[in-house]
Design an enzyme around this catalytic site. Structure first.
Site, short mmCIF file in Angstrom:
data_model
loop_
_atom_site.label_atom_id
_atom_site.label_comp_id
_atom_site.label_asym_id
_atom_site.label_seq_id
_atom_site.Cartn_x
_atom_site.Cartn_y
_atom_site.Cartn_z
N LYS A 191 0.83 -1.21 0.00
CA LYS A 191 0.00 0.00 0.00
C LYS A 191 0.87 1.26 0.00
CE LYS A 191 -3.57 -0.38 2.64
NZ LYS A 191 -4.53 -0.33 3.76
N LYS B 207 1.88 -4.18 11.07
CA LYS B 207 0.52 -4.30 11.60
C LYS B 207 0.62 -4.92 12.98
CE LYS B 207 -3.64 -3.40 9.95
NZ LYS B 207 -3.93 -2.35 8.99
N THR C 93 -9.41 8.00 4.72
CA THR C 93 -9.54 6.70 4.04
C THR C 93 -10.81 6.68 3.19
OG1 THR C 93 -8.40 5.69 5.89
CG2 THR C 93 -9.47 4.20 4.35
N ASN D 25 -15.73 3.94 10.26
CA ASN D 25 -15.02 5.13 9.81
C ASN D 25 -14.91 5.21 8.29
OD1 ASN D 25 -11.89 6.00 9.06
ND2 ASN D 25 -13.02 7.51 10.25
N SER E 52 -1.79 9.55 7.23
CA SER E 52 -0.94 9.27 8.39
C SER E 52 0.49 9.74 8.13
CB SER E 52 -0.89 7.77 8.68
OG SER E 52 -2.11 7.34 9.20
P1 NAD Z 1 -14.63 0.33 11.96
O1 NAD Z 1 -14.34 -0.53 13.14
O2 NAD Z 1 -14.79 1.79 12.12
O3 NAD Z 1 -15.97 -0.20 11.24
C1 NAD Z 1 -16.15 -1.53 10.89
C2 NAD Z 1 -17.58 -1.68 10.40
O4 NAD Z 1 -17.77 -3.02 9.94
C3 NAD Z 1 -18.65 -1.44 11.47
O5 NAD Z 1 -19.72 -0.73 10.92
C4 NAD Z 1 -19.10 -2.85 11.83
O6 NAD Z 1 -20.42 -2.90 12.31
C5 NAD Z 1 -18.98 -3.52 10.49
N1 NAD Z 1 -18.92 -4.98 10.56
C6 NAD Z 1 -18.20 -5.76 11.40
N2 NAD Z 1 -18.46 -7.05 11.17
C7 NAD Z 1 -19.34 -7.09 10.16
C8 NAD Z 1 -20.01 -8.14 9.48
N3 NAD Z 1 -19.79 -9.40 9.75
N4 NAD Z 1 -20.88 -7.80 8.49
C9 NAD Z 1 -21.14 -6.50 8.19
N5 NAD Z 1 -20.54 -5.48 8.80
C10 NAD Z 1 -19.66 -5.77 9.78
O7 NAD Z 1 -13.49 -0.02 10.90
P2 NAD Z 1 -12.95 0.88 9.72
O8 NAD Z 1 -11.84 1.71 10.23
O9 NAD Z 1 -14.08 1.52 9.00
O10 NAD Z 1 -12.26 -0.22 8.77
C11 NAD Z 1 -13.01 -1.01 7.87
C12 NAD Z 1 -12.06 -1.77 6.95
O11 NAD Z 1 -11.21 -0.84 6.28
C13 NAD Z 1 -11.10 -2.75 7.64
O12 NAD Z 1 -10.85 -3.82 6.75
C14 NAD Z 1 -9.85 -1.93 7.83
O13 NAD Z 1 -8.69 -2.73 7.94
C15 NAD Z 1 -9.85 -1.16 6.53
N6 NAD Z 1 -9.06 0.08 6.56
C16 NAD Z 1 -9.32 1.07 7.47
C17 NAD Z 1 -8.57 2.23 7.44
C18 NAD Z 1 -8.85 3.40 8.34
O14 NAD Z 1 -8.21 4.43 8.19
N7 NAD Z 1 -9.83 3.30 9.25
C19 NAD Z 1 -7.53 2.37 6.50
C20 NAD Z 1 -7.30 1.35 5.60
C21 NAD Z 1 -8.07 0.21 5.64
#
Ligand code: NAD
Length: 428
Positions: A95, A107, A191, A222, A362
């Site tokens: 990435k 990680k 993101t 998020n 970041s």
């Molecule tokens: P978060 O914890 O804010 O949100 C996760 C969401 O997924 C929540 O709404 C939760 O209810 C939902 N969820 C969990 N299990 C589920 C299921 N079985 N079915 C449907 N929904 C489900 O996490 P985030 O920060 O939004 O990250 C989401 C994804 O994006 C992850 O894979 C994370 O690694 C990736 N990501 C996040 C960032 C970042 O800056 N936050 C950056 C790069 C990648």
């Protein structure tokens, strides 16, 4: 995380092997890049509120630092596995390389469920995590960040513990900090907005009008929330979002054919991205099973929750109307599903390009901390947009000229950059 039989690291290695073969990478470089350079596993004893002591398992994996300090999030999740963390660290390396920022991949995580932990207990886990591994971290070696179920508060506790141990201030040690405490404006949006900058460019190349596009989203955390915000600002319609229901211990999809009302849903969503089912139902949302989001008759599917969601079982449920799979989550698509998506002629925008906005911002946060001067939100988002747009077009052009998928093209660019850094350093 998720399905215990799914091995994300195997997927990450298989993806790497296939591209290493296409690139004709030498054996030593292949062996070096298909494993993390360093892995740390440790126990974190925590005094619980009831007076008992519980021991949590923590980890930090540093995949490759040839291009710069390792960079990557810390997850709190009850089903975290070593292989998930390994895979995620490897994807972080690619990435950072694909958006061309001078960082490597890392990680970490803690096997725990924050839903059942008090703030004090979570603080102690954060401080304990740092105490176990701080000697192997730092602004010039490895810079953590928030991830699933960790927030700016967790980062600040970690920073405080690190600075206490070092006896000096190191605001560039960790990113995703609160504003006013070394955090960057725009990081919360980065993101999700990055996901949509990439989508906007993709739709242009596909000759699709964003204002006529419908999307279905898995996740309402998020990433999903800000992706939906910008997509709607550009005129797109989101008909369905899926998220986890903590009370029922299952996921649900919330559907509104004419388009979801983001502000309303946000007002009934907890800080873990879980929507209040009863309130949504009362407001006229159709509540469907958790995996219904993938069966929506839309143009764009946006998995933005967990890995292994578009797999051999679910890929067949995707409707012919779907033209774009925008991988906002990390590792949402399995290899089997990927092959079928190609047959279905769905334009897949790979995770480590799509969601690179977070790490890019970041990196901007680190830069601002290091120069001790903070940019306006407009400036941050403008720089972010520039990076994401340039990365998308570089990948798109390579995909077209080599007649490969977007995922392969993104991998080719990233792996070549990292392999070259290893070669220039004389490592391989
Ligand atoms: P978060 O914890 O804010 O949100 C996760 C969401 O997924 C929540 O709404 C939760 O209810 C939902 N969820 C969990 N299990 C589920 C299921 N079985 N079915 C449907 N929904 C489900 O996490 P985030 O920060 O939004 O990250 C989401 C994804 O994006 C992850 O894979 C994370 O690694 C990736 N990501 C996040 C960032 C970042 O800056 N936050 C950056 C790069 C990648």
């Amino acid at each position: 995380m998720g399905d215990q039989s799914f091995n994300a690291f195997e997927l990450a290695q298989k993806q790497f092997d296939a591209v290493a073969e296409k690139l004709g990478l030498d054996e030593a470089t292949r062996e070096f890049l298909r494993q993390p350079m360093r892995e740390y596993y440790f126990s974190i004893p925590v005094k619980m509120d009831d007076g008992s002591t519980r021991v949590f398992r923590g980890s930090r994996v540093q995949h490759n630092d040839a291009r710069g300090p390792n960079k990557g999030g810390i997850r709190f999740h009850p089903q975290e596995t070593d292989n998930t963390v390994r895979a995620l660290s490897m994807w972080m390396t690619w990435k950072c390389a694909v958006v061309d920022i001078p960082l490597g991949g890392g990680k970490g995580g803690v096997v725990c469920d924050p839903h059942h932990l008090s703030q004090r207990e979570q603080e102690n886990i954060c401080r304990g995590w740092i105490r176990q591994v701080w000697k192997n971290l730092g602004p010039l070696t490895d810079v953590p960040a928030p991830d699933v179920m960790t927030s700016s508060q967790h980062m600040l506790w970690m920073l405080d513990e690190y600075e206490t141990l070092r006896g000096e201030k190191y605001p560039g040690f960790i990113t995703g900090k609160p504003l006013g405490m070394g955090g960057s404006l725009g990081r919360t949006e980065a993101t999700g907005f990055g996901v949509i900058y990439v989508l906007r460019e993709a739709l242009k190349t596909l000759n699709l009008d964003i204002t006529k596009c419908k999307a279905s989203v898995q996740g309402f955390g998020n990433v999903a929330q800000y992706a939906i915000r910008l997509f709607q600002e550009y005129g797109g319609t989101v008909t369905c979002v899926a998220c986890w229901d903590q009370a029922d211990k299952v996921a649900y999809s919330y559907k509104k054919e004419e388009g979801i009302d983001l502000e309303f849903l946000l007002s009934i969503t907890n800080r873990y991205g879980g929507i209040d089912k009863a309130k949504a139902q009362a407001a006229g949302y159709e509540v469907l099973p958790g995996n219904a989001w993938i069966e929506e008759e839309v143009d764009i599917l946006i998995p933005a929750a967990l890995e292994n969601q578009v797999n051999a079982e679910t890929v067949g449920q995707i409707k012919p109307s779907v033209k774009v799979l925008l991988e906002a989550a990390n590792g949402p698509t399995t290899l089997e599903a990927d092959a079928q998506l190609k047959e279905k002629n769905i334009f897949v925008i790979p995770d480590f390009l799509t969601n690179a906005g977070g790490v890019t911002c970041s990196y901007f946060e680190q830069v601002q901390c290091n120069i001790n001067f903070y940019w306006s939100k407009v400036e941050v988002l403008h720089r972010l947009e520039e990076k994401m747009v340039a990365a998308f077009h570089a990948v798109d052009q390579l995909a077209k000229s080599k007649e490969v998928t977007m995922r392969d093209a993104a991998y080719m660019i990233a792996i070549q950059r990292v392999a070259e850094a290893c070669r220039l350093r004389g490592w391989v």
